[in-house]
Design an enzyme around this catalytic site. Structure first.
Site, PDB file in Angstrom:
ATOM      1  N   CYS A 223     -48.140  -0.426-105.179  1.00  0.00           N
ATOM      2  CA  CYS A 223     -48.984   0.695-104.767  1.00  0.00           C
ATOM      3  C   CYS A 223     -48.809   0.840-103.251  1.00  0.00           C
ATOM      4  O   CYS A 223     -47.824   0.384-102.705  1.00  0.00           O
ATOM      5  CB  CYS A 223     -50.444   0.501-105.177  1.00  0.00           C
ATOM      6  N   LYS A 224     -49.772   1.451-102.577  1.00  0.00           N
ATOM      7  CA  LYS A 224     -49.609   1.653-101.139  1.00  0.00           C
ATOM      8  C   LYS A 224     -49.803   0.363-100.349  1.00  0.00           C
ATOM      9  O   LYS A 224     -48.985   0.021 -99.500  1.00  0.00           O
ATOM     10  CB  LYS A 224     -50.569   2.723-100.626  1.00  0.00           C
TER      11      LYS A 224
END
Length: 95
Positions: free
Chosen positions: A53-54
């Site tokens: 994810c980020k």
């Protein structure tokens, strides 16, 4: 491939930055991909899986989610795509 790569970021995030080879499985789109996961059609349940994810928070949560559904070897990429871009591949934009 020995490992399957899963990116749980949303479509707008993918349009900003991505790493090739990752399968897009946006967290918010569970209603669309959930049935395929439950049937074992979306991901290989026994294969080592790395989740991105980020920053790593959503990926860690999704690892728990996937494990609860029978996946045996799920890990998240600590620091997410942001850390990857800063430490490994600066050609990937950060956002």
């Amino acid at each position: 491939q020995r490992v399957q790569l899963v990116d749980v970021r949303e479509a707008d995030e993918l349009s900003r930055a991505k790493i090739s080879g990752f399968k897009s499985v946006p967290t918010s789109e569970y209603p669309m991909w959930g049935p395929a996961l439950e049937k074992g059609e979306l991901l290989e349940m026994d294969k080592e899986t790395l989740v991105l994810c980020k920053h790593g928070v959503r990926a860690a949560q999704m690892c728990v989610f996937f494990a609860q559904r029978g996946m045996r070897n799920v890990k998240y990429i600590q620091g997410g795509i942001d850390a990857y871009a800063k430490q490994i591949d600066p050609s990937i934009p950060t956002y």
